[in-house]
Design an enzyme around this catalytic site. Structure first.
Site, mmCIF file in Angstrom:
data_model
loop_
_atom_site.group_PDB
_atom_site.id
_atom_site.type_symbol
_atom_site.label_atom_id
_atom_site.label_comp_id
_atom_site.label_asym_id
_atom_site.label_seq_id
_atom_site.Cartn_x
_atom_site.Cartn_y
_atom_site.Cartn_z
ATOM 1 N N VAL A 81 -4.817 -10.611 -6.831
ATOM 2 C CA VAL A 81 -4.610 -9.388 -6.051
ATOM 3 C C VAL A 81 -3.155 -8.917 -6.121
ATOM 4 O O VAL A 81 -2.883 -7.760 -6.437
ATOM 5 C CB VAL A 81 -5.024 -9.606 -4.579
ATOM 6 C CG1 VAL A 81 -4.731 -8.361 -3.758
ATOM 7 C CG2 VAL A 81 -6.505 -9.957 -4.491
ATOM 8 N N VAL B 112 1.449 -20.823 -18.817
ATOM 9 C CA VAL B 112 2.906 -20.675 -18.853
ATOM 10 C C VAL B 112 3.538 -22.044 -18.641
ATOM 11 O O VAL B 112 3.186 -22.775 -17.714
ATOM 12 C CB VAL B 112 3.383 -19.685 -17.778
ATOM 13 C CG1 VAL B 112 4.906 -19.552 -17.833
ATOM 14 C CG2 VAL B 112 2.729 -18.327 -17.971
ATOM 15 N N ARG C 6 -0.672 -18.714 -2.830
ATOM 16 C CA ARG C 6 0.144 -18.961 -1.649
ATOM 17 C C ARG C 6 -0.243 -20.305 -1.037
ATOM 18 O O ARG C 6 -1.371 -20.780 -1.221
ATOM 19 C CB ARG C 6 -0.035 -17.837 -0.622
ATOM 20 C CG ARG C 6 0.381 -16.466 -1.162
ATOM 21 C CD ARG C 6 0.184 -15.368 -0.121
ATOM 22 N NE ARG C 6 1.041 -15.547 1.035
ATOM 23 C CZ ARG C 6 2.329 -15.180 1.069
ATOM 24 N NH1 ARG C 6 2.890 -14.631 0.021
ATOM 25 N NH2 ARG C 6 3.042 -15.348 2.163
ATOM 26 N N GLY D 172 9.400 -22.342 15.718
ATOM 27 C CA GLY D 172 8.660 -23.169 16.652
ATOM 28 C C GLY D 172 8.131 -24.421 15.986
ATOM 29 O O GLY D 172 7.629 -24.377 14.861
ATOM 30 N N HIS E 104 -23.971 14.635 2.127
ATOM 31 C CA HIS E 104 -23.790 15.176 0.779
ATOM 32 C C HIS E 104 -22.868 16.392 0.844
ATOM 33 O O HIS E 104 -23.051 17.239 1.712
ATOM 34 C CB HIS E 104 -25.139 15.597 0.185
ATOM 35 C CG HIS E 104 -24.996 16.300 -1.134
ATOM 36 N ND1 HIS E 104 -24.753 15.614 -2.305
ATOM 37 C CD2 HIS E 104 -25.029 17.621 -1.457
ATOM 38 C CE1 HIS E 104 -24.659 16.487 -3.296
ATOM 39 N NE2 HIS E 104 -24.827 17.721 -2.805
ATOM 40 N N GLY F 24 -0.124 -14.389 -13.277
ATOM 41 C CA GLY F 24 -1.238 -14.377 -12.333
ATOM 42 C C GLY F 24 -1.866 -13.013 -12.189
ATOM 43 O O GLY F 24 -1.199 -12.067 -11.756
ATOM 44 N N LYS G 108 0.831 -1.209 0.000
ATOM 45 C CA LYS G 108 0.000 0.000 0.000
ATOM 46 C C LYS G 108 0.863 1.257 0.000
ATOM 47 O O LYS G 108 0.488 2.281 -0.588
ATOM 48 C CB LYS G 108 -0.945 0.012 1.214
ATOM 49 C CG LYS G 108 -1.903 -1.155 1.285
ATOM 50 C CD LYS G 108 -2.608 -1.413 -0.031
ATOM 51 C CE LYS G 108 -3.123 -2.824 -0.150
ATOM 52 N NZ LYS G 108 -2.103 -3.855 -0.295
#
Length: 475
Positions: free
Chosen positions: A192, A246, A280, A124, A452, A189, A60
């Site tokens: 997003v 691809v 992912r 962990g 408004h 791809g 962002k």
């Protein structure tokens, strides 16, 4: 190895799901530890997961920087603002992004300290008996026993076998850190990540080619929303090619050669950098020792029930490593819900009202079902839409592209979905989320006074249009 340390809750993973779970558990009086392995660019521990370090927040930052640059050359003139040739200092832009990341990752560490969450930095692994063995970055090991253990291991980028990550072929991490604008950027791809990071470098001057395997653009979104978005992206110079499979890549002196097939046969493009953004996978490799009883599905996700419980006493799992959308805010809510369930309180996540947002220009957002889904499920519905071109605030901002669509049940008028494309719709979509959460109707939304001039008037008029009573358009 040091003596085993005892906790009410041990969280594996300090990303969005994990740190929310840890902080909420600590707020509820539970002795809590959080284990996280991530390191920042400075080599120091950096909490916040993919979202804060190399995902939501840094992307962002770059989207905002690139938007300012794009507006200088494409919109400011409409406002009567003139200047000499705009320029971009990519290293300074990336440094700004890094500063924001460091601010927020440090902020979570401060929140842990304030809430008395014990942080352990290292890898962990869950052992039988609710024990988490941590290999810390300093080389030492420690064992943490949790009455409850919350697995929040997150996710990793999927690497294609024929496109290994390196200097020229990158995932989202690499695409956030280019030291200059690539002349030619390929993206595999059109999801997003591909659209957002493709937009960043396109705005800064890269020739961007996006190869999408599916025949339809943004198949998960409303078809009309996707159509408007695709038209605008094309105007901006994004070359989005659909139905592209691809098959191979080769790094040569003149760039990355990308081989694919489409309806015209075998094709090839050459780019300077290639971003692979094909999805992912759950980061569960090596997470579970033998004998824990926790199950992984064939795709590597931790198997849980509707309340994020694994079926093993005291073991829970949340966020990207379990079923459901891989969204930071979905992880937020699961983390809080599980902490509250552990404390004996009600905890619940309504997966039907989780909003989706793509932070391109225009922004794309939705919640609930699309028209296509309602038709497929045989649910009777009514639709009302309203264009931003008829909203005074949007026109005054020189951002009149897009619309808001409200879908309501034909019999009960309950809102079933809201779909938006246009300026600031990442904020406006929450009117739909709130209305659906409280089982509101299109008429309810239509009768709420909206300021408004404001962009939210598009939501108001779209709700009114469901009953063909919108004031500012012909019904």
């Amino acid at each position: 190895m040091s003596d085993q340390q005892q906790f009410d809750v041990v969280v594996i993973g300090g990303g969005p799901a994990g740190y929310h779970a840890a902080i909420r558990a600590a707020q509820l009086g539970l002795k809590t530890a959080c284990v996280d392995a991530a390191l920042g660019k400075d080599g120091k521990p950096a909490l916040g997961g993919t979202c804060l370090r190399v995902g939501c927040i840094p992307s962002k930052a770059l989207l905002d920087s690139s938007r300012q640059f794009w507006n200088m050359g494409h919109i400011f003139g409409e406002h009567g603002i003139g200047f000499d040739k705009p320029s971009i200092d990519v290293k300074k832009m990336v440094a700004r992004k890094d500063g924001i990341v460091k601010q927020f990752t440090g902020g979570i560490a401060a929140l842990f300290k304030a809430n008395k969450v014990a942080a352990f930095y290292g890898y962990g692994q869950l052992q039988p008996g609710n024990i988490v063995r941590v290999k810390q970055h300093d080389g030492s090991e420690v064992e943490l026993h949790g009455t409850n253990v919350i697995i929040a291991a997150g996710s990793d980028s999927i690497e294609l076998p024929f496109a290994k990550f390196g200097e020229h072929i990158v995932d989202n991490v690499g695409a956030l850190d280019f030291d200059k604008v690539p002349k030619r950027l390929g993206v595999i791809g059109a999801g997003v990540i591909g659209l957002e990071l493709g937009s960043v470098w396109n705005r800064l001057g890269a020739q961007v080619t996006v190869l999408e395997g599916l025949p339809n653009f943004l198949a998960a979104a409303d078809a009309e929303v996707a159509k408007v978005a695709a038209r605008e992206f094309k105007k901006q110079g994004l070359d989005i090619r659909l139905g592209c499979k691809v098959s191979n890549t080769e790094v040569k002196k003149d760039g990355v050669h990308v081989f694919y097939t489409d309806d015209k046969g075998e094709q090839e493009i050459v780019v300077d950098k290639l971003l692979v953004s094909v999805g992912r996978r759950a980061a569960t490799k090596g997470l579970l020792a033998d004998g824990t009883g926790v199950q992984l599905d064939p795709r590597g996700f931790v198997v849980v029930d509707d309340h994020c419980h694994t079926g093993v006493d005291g073991i829970w799992a949340i966020g990207d490593c379990v079923r459901g959308p891989m969204l930071a805010h979905k992880g937020f809510e699961e983390g809080i819900a599980v902490a509250e369930l552990i404390a004996g309180l009600p905890g619940h996540v309504n997966y039907d009202t989780i909003p989706w947002v793509i932070y391109t220009e225009p922004e794309i957002a939705w919640v609930g079902k699309t028209e296509e889904q309602l038709k497929a499920e045989g649910i009777p519905y009514k639709s009302g839409s309203f264009p931003f071109a008829a909203v005074g605030r949007a026109v005054a901002m020189a951002e009149p592209i897009g619309f808001v669509k409200v879908l309501a049940h034909a019999d009960t008028d309950r809102i079933l979905g809201m779909h938006l494309v246009g300026p600031n719709v990442s904020e406006l979509v929450h009117e739909g989320v709130l209305s659906m959460e409280f089982k509101g109707s299109a008429d309810d939304l239509a009768r709420i006074c909206h300021a408004h001039p404001s962009l939210s008037e598009a939501v108001h008029d779209a709700a009114m249009a469901v009953h063909k009573r919108a004031i500012h358009k012909a019904n």
